[in-house]
Motif scaffolding. Structure first.
Motif, PDB file in Angstrom:
ATOM      1  N   ALA A  62      45.397  47.559  42.294  1.00  0.00           N
ATOM      2  CA  ALA A  62      44.724  47.290  42.775  1.00  0.00           C
ATOM      3  C   ALA A  62      46.420  46.419  44.718  1.00  0.00           C
ATOM      4  O   ALA A  62      45.249  46.478  45.399  1.00  0.00           O
ATOM      5  CB  ALA A  62      43.787  45.799  43.081  1.00  0.00           C
ATOM      6  N   ALA A  92      43.819  42.151  55.123  1.00  0.00           N
ATOM      7  CA  ALA A  92      42.809  42.398  54.068  1.00  0.00           C
ATOM      8  C   ALA A  92      42.850  43.500  53.007  1.00  0.00           C
ATOM      9  O   ALA A  92      42.684  42.891  51.981  1.00  0.00           O
ATOM     10  CB  ALA A  92      41.358  43.005  54.787  1.00  0.00           C
ATOM     11  N   ALA A  93      43.806  43.823  52.701  1.00  0.00           N
ATOM     12  CA  ALA A  93      44.387  45.151  51.627  1.00  0.00           C
ATOM     13  C   ALA A  93      45.073  44.193  50.697  1.00  0.00           C
ATOM     14  O   ALA A  93      45.046  44.153  49.317  1.00  0.00           O
ATOM     15  CB  ALA A  93      44.883  45.903  51.868  1.00  0.00           C
ATOM     16  N   CYS A  96      41.785  41.819  49.201  1.00  0.00           N
ATOM     17  CA  CYS A  96      41.355  41.820  47.868  1.00  0.00           C
ATOM     18  C   CYS A  96      42.004  41.957  46.800  1.00  0.00           C
ATOM     19  O   CYS A  96      41.686  42.637  45.986  1.00  0.00           O
ATOM     20  CB  CYS A  96      41.286  43.355  48.709  1.00  0.00           C
ATOM     21  N   ILE A 100      41.643  41.509  42.854  1.00  0.00           N
ATOM     22  CA  ILE A 100      41.072  41.713  41.856  1.00  0.00           C
ATOM     23  C   ILE A 100      42.316  41.988  40.700  1.00  0.00           C
ATOM     24  O   ILE A 100      42.374  42.082  39.555  1.00  0.00           O
ATOM     25  CB  ILE A 100      41.941  43.210  41.942  1.00  0.00           C
TER      26      ILE A 100
END
Length: 107
Positions: A62, A92-93, A96, A100
């Motif tokens: 992730a 943002a990546a 996220c 995860i």
């Protein structure tokens, strides 16, 4: 707290608080060096967090999109729209990916 979770917290803090504000701090000549140093630390921290997450059995994959976006940042030009847009995509990546990768299966 596992080592990869601690690394995610430290790297996330560097990314959101320090890297985002580094251009607002310091003198004209020192800002760029501090910004580049923080960028290197965030990139290294993301790689380390992914490696530790993989070792702990968490979902390390992730974090790979965030790492890819970070490594593509030098292809952008500071002061132009592509630079800040890529920076926002990196943040943002990372967020996220960190959400995860936070959990560890079986614990």
């Amino acid at each position: 707290m596992t080592p990869h979770q601690l690394t995610l917290l430290v790297t996330g803090t560097l990314l959101t608080v320090l890297l985002g504000l580094s251009l607002q701090l310091g003198r004209r000549g020192g800002r760029r060096r501090v910004h580049h140093l923080l960028f290197f630390l965030v990139s290294a921290g993301t790689l380390l967090a992914a490696a530790l997450a993989w070792r702990d059995g968490a979902r390390a994959w992730a974090l790979l999109p965030a790492l890819a976006l970070l490594l593509s940042m030098p292809r952008t030009r500071p002061g132009r729209a592509d630079h800040w847009q890529r920076a926002l995509a990196c943040a943002a990546a990372f967020l996220c990916g960190a959400l995860i990768a936070w959990g560890v299966p079986g614990r």
